[in-house]
Design an enzyme around this catalytic site. Structure first.
Site, PDB file in Angstrom:
ATOM      1  N   LYS A 115     -34.785 -35.798  23.188  1.00 14.38           N
ATOM      2  CA  LYS A 115     -33.354 -35.874  23.477  1.00 14.38           C
ATOM      3  C   LYS A 115     -32.637 -36.882  22.596  1.00 14.38           C
ATOM      4  CE  LYS A 115     -33.592 -34.250  28.256  1.00 14.38           C
ATOM      5  NZ  LYS A 115     -35.001 -33.836  28.224  1.00 14.38           N
ATOM      6  N   HIS A 234     -33.438 -30.770  40.195  1.00 12.01           N
ATOM      7  CA  HIS A 234     -32.995 -30.684  38.793  1.00 12.01           C
ATOM      8  C   HIS A 234     -33.514 -29.428  38.095  1.00 12.01           C
ATOM      9  CE1 HIS A 234     -31.320 -34.711  39.012  1.00 12.01           C
ATOM     10  NE2 HIS A 234     -32.471 -35.161  39.459  1.00 12.01           N
ATOM     11  N   ARG A 291     -36.253 -22.126  22.690  1.00 13.63           N
ATOM     12  CA  ARG A 291     -37.070 -21.004  23.156  1.00 13.63           C
ATOM     13  C   ARG A 291     -36.190 -20.014  23.906  1.00 13.63           C
ATOM     14  NH1 ARG A 291     -36.858 -22.278  28.449  1.00 13.63           N
ATOM     15  NH2 ARG A 291     -36.979 -24.456  29.069  1.00 13.63           N
TER      16      ARG A 291
END
Length: 490
Positions: A115, A234, A291
């Site tokens: 990230k 989440h 992906r």
């Protein structure tokens, strides 16, 4: 490319094989010993045993997968999602062995898989990002200074994270040391990398993602958005396309930002750029998934495109057959993930055998699955049984189709999230589009389903009683009455 190996299992392996078959491409399945009789193994033209049930001894063993591709003469490998799909080392190993990796280049996977590296890659493209620190830290005192500067609540996130692991919302400075230690520990356990970063926690956020396609000639398009705000722990459980809150202007801006992200890492293939949308309709770059996404079917239905077909064509070096101006949204699609989990017990995995498994059918209903009646649910893998998708001319129609499809989906032997999916679809907040990522926390309580089940039992009992009483009123023949027919037949 006349033959491809699918380095995955279950519904996504089967879904990829169906497109390959449509394109005249032969398929190779790989499997662990517990998946020997799985539908994806039986559907493929060839199948290769990888090893024992644990994924560390089968679906994650890169050397075995490469060897299987060589032995069967597969010219390409499609990784699906999960397992090795976002592993840059595996992508490089595939290409180094002269096999086509049906996905992005290793460099793009590596950059977007971290990230912090992803934020660094896109920072020069004027893409909005959530305020925070753009470097990994482990120092709690430094974390306190950063938190005070950007203001609480904050979000601690694992740099190499995903699926909600290594993620902690912190409301006050007193909670920061403990939550940071937990996030680091969880990140190490899940990813082998304890680096975390801190950013401002966006209150009342909506999770919006943009599907992109990029060919090897530098052409990049977006296929509009998916709304993925209904989540538990989440992780997404209900998705739809398009979002009910985006204006054409915001949609255009987010799409253009997603294209910039793809170009920032020289992306090739199908990918997804994820954003947070705040209550004021400001959007912020979150991450890029390199992906095919679990929720890709909703995009396929509103664009009338087969994303797996596009992936294969791009991997073969073909030019995109359409431009951005030629793409448009048609209708509305909804997806409910069907997990073998108990929504009455904090969504804990449910183990058992599918004693009954009957799928819903009909116009506007699609089921992507990899199970059959009588199959056991392996404890070694993700507990998702299937994806139930509905498509209508508008959102209301798609929702009503979903409710009906859930009612017609008969699964016994394990608990599933189907009742939860119905709860979501029938809830006023969801139907009006007035919800965010806190939907489960704000509206869901197992008591809601328990009451509904009790009401259904009560109604069933009342119907049963009425049928019984009606039956008593009918004409009855005395049990011991003699029969004239018997007497006179001789």
């Amino acid at each position: 490319m006349k033959k491809i190996l699918i380095a995955n299992r279950g519904e996504i392996a089967l879904r990829i094989m169906k497109t390959a078959q449509k394109m005249g491409i032969k398929t190779v399945a790989v499997y662990s010993d517990v998946d020997r009789n799985a539908p994806h193994v039986k559907f493929a033209d060839e199948a290769v045993l990888l090893g024992k049930a644990p994924s560390s001894e089968s679906y994650l063993v890169m050397d075995k997968i490469i060897e299987a591709a060589k032995e069967t003469g597969a010219q390409g490998i499609h990784p699906g999602y999960g397992f090795l799909s976002e592993n840059a080392e595996f992508a490089k190993m595939v290409t180094d062995n002269g096999i086509t990796f049906i996905g992005p280049k290793p460099h793009a996977i590596e950059v977007m898989g971290n990230k912090l590296a992803a934020k660094e890659a896109v920072k020069d493209y004027s893409i909005p990002m959530v305020p925070g620190i753009e470097e990994a830290i482990t120092d709690i005192e430094l974390a306190k200074k950063i938190a005070k500067k950007i203001g609480f609540p904050i979000l601690i996130k694992a740099s190499a994270g995903g699926g909600g692991k290594g993620m902690r919302v912190v409301e006050s400075i007193q909670d920061l040391p403990e939550q940071m230690e937990r996030a680091i520990s969880e990140a190490v356990a899940a990813f082998g990398d304890g680096s975390v970063f801190i950013e401002k926690y966006v209150t009342s956020p909506r999770h919006i993602e943009i599907q992109v396609l990029a060919d090897t000639f530098g052409n990049v398009v977006h296929l509009f958005e998916r709304e993925c705000s209904v989540q538990r722990r989440h992780q997404k459980v209900v998705e739809e396309a398009p979002s009910s809150v985006l204006t054409p202007e915001i949609r255009k801006a987010m799409g253009e930002a997603a294209i910039k992200v793809a170009k920032a890492c020289d992306y090739v293939g199908a990918g997804t750029v994820e954003f947070l949308l705040d209550a004021d309709k400001n959007f912020y770059f979150l991450e890029m998934n390199t992906r095919l996404q679990v929720e890709h079917p909703v995009t396929e239905l509103i664009t009338d495109l087969d994303l797996v077909e596009q992936q294969i064509k791009i991997a073969r070096g073909e030019l995109l057959e359409f431009t951005q101006d030629q793409l448009s949204i048609k209708g509305h699609a909804l997806e409910v993930r069907v997990y073998a989990e108990d929504p009455l017990d904090n969504f804990l995995p449910s183990i058992g055998t599918l004693s009954t498994y009957i799928k819903p059918e009909g116009s506007g209903v699609r089921v992507d699955d990899g199970f059959e009646q009588g199959m056991p649910i392996p404890i070694y893998y993700d507990p998702m049984l299937s994806k139930l998708i509905t498509y209508g001319k508008n959102r209301a129609e798609a929702i009503q189709l979903m409710i009906k499809a859930i009612d017609n989906y008969k699964i016994e032997g394990v608990s599933t999230t189907l009742p939860f999916g119905k709860f979501v679809c029938e809830h006023e907040a969801f139907q009006t589009g007035n919800f965010d990522t806190h939907f489960v926390k704000d509206y869901y309580n197992p008591e809601h389903l328990i009451k509904e089940f009790a009401m259904e039992k009560e109604i069933a009992a009342e119907v049963g009683l009425k049928l019984y009483l009606d039956n008593l009123k009918g004409v009855k023949v005395p049990r011991n009455a003699s029969s004239n027919w018997k007497k006179n037949r001789n």
